[in-house]
Design a protein around this motif. Sequence first.
Motif, PDB file in Angstrom:
ATOM      1  N   THR A 102       3.166  -9.701  -2.342  1.00  0.00           N
ATOM      2  CA  THR A 102       3.857  -8.713  -1.254  1.00  0.00           C
ATOM      3  C   THR A 102       5.205  -8.228  -1.541  1.00  0.00           C
ATOM      4  O   THR A 102       5.995  -8.907  -2.273  1.00  0.00           O
ATOM      5  N   GLU A 109      -8.100  -6.903  -3.885  1.00  0.00           N
ATOM      6  CA  GLU A 109      -7.487  -6.257  -3.216  1.00  0.00           C
ATOM      7  C   GLU A 109      -6.311  -5.632  -3.578  1.00  0.00           C
ATOM      8  O   GLU A 109      -5.537  -6.569  -4.229  1.00  0.00           O
ATOM      9  N   THR A 110      -5.934  -4.469  -3.644  1.00  0.00           N
ATOM     10  CA  THR A 110      -4.818  -3.837  -4.300  1.00  0.00           C
ATOM     11  C   THR A 110      -4.266  -2.608  -3.221  1.00  0.00           C
ATOM     12  O   THR A 110      -5.055  -1.677  -3.420  1.00  0.00           O
ATOM     13  N   THR A 111      -3.565  -2.823  -2.499  1.00  0.00           N
ATOM     14  CA  THR A 111      -2.655  -1.627  -1.515  1.00  0.00           C
ATOM     15  C   THR A 111      -1.344  -1.853  -1.767  1.00  0.00           C
ATOM     16  O   THR A 111      -0.629  -2.954  -2.249  1.00  0.00           O
ATOM     17  N   PRO A 112      -0.810  -0.735  -1.044  1.00  0.00           N
ATOM     18  CA  PRO A 112       1.002  -0.914  -1.143  1.00  0.00           C
ATOM     19  C   PRO A 112       1.417  -1.859  -0.355  1.00  0.00           C
ATOM     20  O   PRO A 112       2.592  -2.498  -0.544  1.00  0.00           O
ATOM     21  N   GLU A 113       0.567  -2.754   0.500  1.00  0.00           N
ATOM     22  CA  GLU A 113       1.003  -3.552   1.264  1.00  0.00           C
ATOM     23  C   GLU A 113       0.711  -4.942   0.572  1.00  0.00           C
ATOM     24  O   GLU A 113       1.421  -5.862   0.872  1.00  0.00           O
ATOM     25  N   ARG A 114      -0.183  -5.333  -0.147  1.00  0.00           N
ATOM     26  CA  ARG A 114      -0.515  -6.512  -0.718  1.00  0.00           C
ATOM     27  C   ARG A 114      -1.444  -6.258  -2.021  1.00  0.00           C
ATOM     28  O   ARG A 114      -2.418  -5.275  -1.775  1.00  0.00           O
ATOM     29  N   ALA A 115      -1.335  -7.421  -2.727  1.00  0.00           N
ATOM     30  CA  ALA A 115      -2.551  -7.484  -3.939  1.00  0.00           C
ATOM     31  C   ALA A 115      -3.015  -8.700  -3.890  1.00  0.00           C
ATOM     32  O   ALA A 115      -1.994  -9.869  -3.769  1.00  0.00           O
ATOM     33  N   ALA A 141       0.524   0.151  -6.697  1.00  0.00           N
ATOM     34  CA  ALA A 141      -0.188   0.549  -5.414  1.00  0.00           C
ATOM     35  C   ALA A 141       0.979   1.419  -4.655  1.00  0.00           C
ATOM     36  O   ALA A 141       0.843   2.467  -4.119  1.00  0.00           O
ATOM     37  N   ILE A 149       0.876  -4.621  -7.103  1.00  0.00           N
ATOM     38  CA  ILE A 149       1.284  -3.938  -6.038  1.00  0.00           C
ATOM     39  C   ILE A 149       2.454  -2.996  -6.241  1.00  0.00           C
ATOM     40  O   ILE A 149       2.420  -2.012  -5.534  1.00  0.00           O
ATOM     41  N   SER A 197      -9.804   2.553 -10.118  1.00  0.00           N
ATOM     42  CA  SER A 197      -9.040   1.599  -9.141  1.00  0.00           C
ATOM     43  C   SER A 197      -8.070   1.155 -10.144  1.00  0.00           C
ATOM     44  O   SER A 197      -8.003   1.391 -11.380  1.00  0.00           O
TER      45      SER A 197
END
Length: 156
Positions: free
Chosen positions: A98, A23-29, A65, A62, A2
């Motif tokens: 974000t 949480e680590t996604t292209p939308e938010r970390a 991501a 982010i 990850s």
Amino acid sequence: MSIGELLAATVPMVRTLNLEYLETTPERAVLALPDQSDFHNHIGGPHAGAMFTLGESASGAIVLAAFGDQLARAVPLAVNAEIAYKKIALGRVLATATLGRPTAEVVAELDEGKRPEFPVAVSFQREDGAVTGEMTVLWTLRPNSPDSSGSSDSSG
């Protein structure tokens, strides 16, 4: 592996502060800084430097991501950062990052041969939900030179 595991393995400050990647996604970390007395300031909350590192780490997560698929052709670099401390941050602190621009827009600029810049907004919260600070980190994707491996240019 990850993004959180990658950063914990490659960035010594992440390990030093025991940052947690929630949480680590292209939308938010979302990252957490555990309550650790070794990093407290004179009023019992996290030291400003620990808070800055938490925020910068959330922004970097982010960025990876959102733009990890661009690493073969560009290097993400923090250009500048601004932080505001609003309330005492006691206990465990969360940082939520974000992106300030759409990923596709940034990649389109890179496709045009430009060096895109984009802000990442970070909000710091205590576990009771109170916002204790805000940070903005301006990032760029520096295109790799076609005639180099990217290791000889250390400028940001």
